[in-house]
Design a protein around this motif. Structure first.
Motif, short mmCIF file in Angstrom:
data_model
loop_
_atom_site.label_atom_id
_atom_site.label_comp_id
_atom_site.label_asym_id
_atom_site.label_seq_id
_atom_site.Cartn_x
_atom_site.Cartn_y
_atom_site.Cartn_z
N ARG A 11 -9.13 3.83 1.06
CA ARG A 11 -9.20 2.45 0.05
C ARG A 11 -7.75 1.60 0.04
N TYR A 15 -9.24 -2.10 1.69
CA TYR A 15 -8.65 -3.17 0.75
C TYR A 15 -8.02 -3.48 1.69
N GLN A 16 -7.32 -3.38 2.81
CA GLN A 16 -6.11 -4.13 3.52
C GLN A 16 -7.41 -4.89 4.54
#
Length: 130
Positions: A11, A15-16
């Motif tokens: 996750r 996200y990054q």
């Protein structure tokens, strides 16, 4: 427990990666929008400049009071163009100055008894680019 750690790791990586892709895309779209807006503003200011120079040439030999007033308004329009912060897109004064320039153009058109809507004449043909 291991499943939770792996899920959080993916996750976080997702996200990054999404954040960086979104940022790149946003910068690209921002540049494209800025270039388009800048080209339109440049075309508008160039039109005003050509308009003013042409009328100044047409009126330069007229010495009556009305022509002198028109010349003074044309010179004021040219001064606004020359003193414009259009070469600095970050200028906080750009919008205000552009509005003053448009107002002066409308005033000059009124004094010269010419219409202010030149959109039919200033459209570029399809496929034309800068």
């Amino acid at each position: 427990r291991f499943h939770v750690i792996v899920t959080e790791l993916f996750r976080g990586e997702g996200y990054q990666e999404g954040f960086h892709r979104g940022r790149r895309r946003g910068l690209q779209e921002g540049r494209r929008h800025g270039a388009s807006h800048g080209a339109k503003l440049s075309t508008e200011i160039s039109f005003y400049y050509g308009f003013a120079v042409t009328w100044r040439c047409l009126l330069r030999h007229h010495v009556d009071v009305r022509s002198r007033k028109r010349m003074k308004a044309l010179e004021a329009l040219l001064a606004l163009i020359h003193n414009s912060p259009h070469d600095d897109p970050q200028s906080a004064l750009l919008q205000e100055h552009t509005e003053k320039l448009r107002a002066k153009f409308r005033q000059v058109c009124s004094m010269l008894s010419v219409p202010t809507d030149f959109s039919d004449y200033t459209r570029t043909p399809a496929g034309t680019s800068f």
